[in-house]
Design a protein around this motif. Sequence first.
Motif, PDB file in Angstrom:
ATOM      1  N   PRO A 102       2.553  11.297  -0.794  1.00 38.83           N
ATOM      2  CA  PRO A 102       2.701  10.549   0.472  1.00 38.83           C
ATOM      3  C   PRO A 102       1.518   9.596   0.699  1.00 38.83           C
ATOM      4  O   PRO A 102       0.367   9.958   0.470  1.00 38.83           O
ATOM      5  N   ARG A 103       1.828   8.362   1.144  1.00 40.19           N
ATOM      6  CA  ARG A 103       0.811   7.330   1.357  1.00 40.19           C
ATOM      7  C   ARG A 103       0.432   7.263   2.837  1.00 40.19           C
ATOM      8  O   ARG A 103       1.278   7.458   3.710  1.00 40.19           O
ATOM      9  N   ASP A 104      -0.824   6.863   3.079  1.00 48.58           N
ATOM     10  CA  ASP A 104      -1.260   6.648   4.470  1.00 48.58           C
ATOM     11  C   ASP A 104      -0.390   5.582   5.148  1.00 48.58           C
ATOM     12  O   ASP A 104      -0.134   5.664   6.346  1.00 48.58           O
ATOM     13  N   SER A 194      13.455   6.255   7.078  1.00 50.65           N
ATOM     14  CA  SER A 194      13.402   6.460   5.631  1.00 50.65           C
ATOM     15  C   SER A 194      12.253   5.673   5.009  1.00 50.65           C
ATOM     16  O   SER A 194      11.975   4.542   5.406  1.00 50.65           O
ATOM     17  N   ASN A 195      11.624   6.318   4.029  1.00 50.82           N
ATOM     18  CA  ASN A 195      10.737   5.609   3.101  1.00 50.82           C
ATOM     19  C   ASN A 195      11.428   5.694   1.744  1.00 50.82           C
ATOM     20  O   ASN A 195      11.136   6.572   0.939  1.00 50.82           O
ATOM     21  N   PRO A 196      12.386   4.796   1.509  1.00 49.37           N
ATOM     22  CA  PRO A 196      13.167   4.879   0.262  1.00 49.37           C
ATOM     23  C   PRO A 196      12.377   4.273  -0.894  1.00 49.37           C
ATOM     24  O   PRO A 196      11.328   3.662  -0.677  1.00 49.37           O
ATOM     25  N   PRO A 197      12.850   4.436  -2.133  1.00 46.35           N
ATOM     26  CA  PRO A 197      12.228   3.684  -3.221  1.00 46.35           C
ATOM     27  C   PRO A 197      12.443   2.194  -2.970  1.00 46.35           C
ATOM     28  O   PRO A 197      13.516   1.800  -2.525  1.00 46.35           O
ATOM     29  N   TYR A 198      11.402   1.378  -3.219  1.00 51.62           N
ATOM     30  CA  TYR A 198      11.581  -0.055  -2.945  1.00 51.62           C
ATOM     31  C   TYR A 198      10.846  -0.963  -3.927  1.00 51.62           C
ATOM     32  O   TYR A 198      10.614  -2.133  -3.641  1.00 51.62           O
ATOM     33  N   ILE A 199      10.463  -0.432  -5.060  1.00 49.69           N
ATOM     34  CA  ILE A 199       9.771  -1.261  -6.053  1.00 49.69           C
ATOM     35  C   ILE A 199      10.813  -1.781  -7.053  1.00 49.69           C
ATOM     36  O   ILE A 199      11.709  -1.032  -7.464  1.00 49.69           O
ATOM     37  N   PRO A 204       5.411  -4.749 -12.700  1.00 54.40           N
ATOM     38  CA  PRO A 204       4.369  -4.159 -13.547  1.00 54.40           C
ATOM     39  C   PRO A 204       3.553  -3.082 -12.824  1.00 54.40           C
ATOM     40  O   PRO A 204       2.969  -2.200 -13.469  1.00 54.40           O
ATOM     41  N   HIS A 205       3.557  -3.110 -11.499  1.00 57.24           N
ATOM     42  CA  HIS A 205       2.869  -2.123 -10.661  1.00 57.24           C
ATOM     43  C   HIS A 205       3.382  -0.692 -10.931  1.00 57.24           C
ATOM     44  O   HIS A 205       2.655   0.285 -10.773  1.00 57.24           O
ATOM     45  N   LEU A 206       4.649  -0.603 -11.378  1.00 61.92           N
ATOM     46  CA  LEU A 206       5.254   0.722 -11.626  1.00 61.92           C
ATOM     47  C   LEU A 206       4.515   1.505 -12.720  1.00 61.92           C
ATOM     48  O   LEU A 206       4.430   2.737 -12.646  1.00 61.92           O
TER      49      LEU A 206
HETATM   50  N1  GLN Z   1       4.193   2.403  -1.270  1.00 63.16           N
HETATM   51  C1  GLN Z   1       4.379   2.873  -2.608  1.00 63.16           C
HETATM   52  C2  GLN Z   1       3.632   1.986  -3.579  1.00 63.16           C
HETATM   53  O1  GLN Z   1       3.863   0.812  -3.621  1.00 63.16           O
HETATM   54  C3  GLN Z   1       5.829   2.947  -2.979  1.00 63.16           C
HETATM   55  C4  GLN Z   1       6.572   3.931  -2.170  1.00 63.16           C
HETATM   56  C5  GLN Z   1       8.043   3.702  -2.226  1.00 63.16           C
HETATM   57  O2  GLN Z   1       8.607   3.096  -3.140  1.00 63.16           O
HETATM   58  N2  GLN Z   1       8.701   4.185  -1.250  1.00 63.16           N
HETATM   59  O3  GLN Z   1       2.783   2.460  -4.267  1.00 63.16           O
END
Ligand code: GLN
Length: 294
Positions: A102-104, A194-199, A204-206
């Motif tokens: 979990p992110r701040d 929701s905090n869904p996947p969004y990348i 390349p950040h992945l």
């Molecule tokens: N915030 C995260 C990141 O960019 C991604 C979390 C998400 O995809 N929900 O590192």
Amino acid sequence: MGAESELSCPTVATIQAGCDWAMAQGLSRLEMQMLTLYALGQNPQNRAWLLAHDTDAMPSSNWSALQSCVRRRLLGEPVAYITGHKEFYGLDLQIDTRVLDPRDDTETLVDWALDLEIGDRETPQRVVDLGTGSGAIALALQHCRPHWQVTAVDFSEGALAVAQANARRLGLGVTFVRGSWLAALQGPFDLIVSNPPYIATADPHLAALCHEPVSALASGSDGMDDIRTIIGQAPSRLCSGGWLMLEHGYDQAAAVRALLTAAGLQDVQSRRDLAGIERCSGGCWRPFLAGAKG
Ligand code: GLN
């Protein structure tokens, strides 16, 4: 950060010397403190302990443990996976590789949900957290609003097991459901978060996030496949006056607002995270005012 091969230091005399060594490897002060505390068998949040024990001898088994933790961190593993814990919205969550760390930033979504003037303080509000992962958002909301009826959904059995264990340990009565976003739920809800996947899958950040479950991070070529699905499902599950709030990527706010507006939501707006980035967007479902369907 230094390369793994440079990480060898046969012995240090004191806890302070261990801390200095960990800092010299390139860890931030906070990460150094958390990992040192963890390697010493202390609560990783208890930074005051380090101040009080800096001149204590560093036992060799704890010193080996610290070197191993630092090595893992330098290879990109999140501190939360190494210590097995993460503090989120003041709650101590148990975390492992079955769930996103979990992110701040996600506290922005919780702050916004808690600011909402939905109903009065006595009436239970029906709230659902989609893709709950460790349970962070659902548990924070349930902790701050004990009278809300909070449901948490995830498609991953592993994530649900982590979230349920956190709920049990924290004594929070969240209901857990396995499903794909809102598909298994009828509603109506006063609030969907929701905090869904969004990348984007080609971002390349992945690569830097390789320790975390990709299903919690990546979502199609523009990163918005799951956001589109949720916005498509939400209007039929929201009561009149109910809100949908989504976390999204740093550059997705305008696109998410456009999707929310196109779906007939009102008062569409975004909230910024502590870095000043538009991090969440949401809107209110008022079918009778909008003259929209449903
Ligand atoms: N915030 C995260 C990141 O960019 C991604 C979390 C998400 O995809 N929900 O590192």
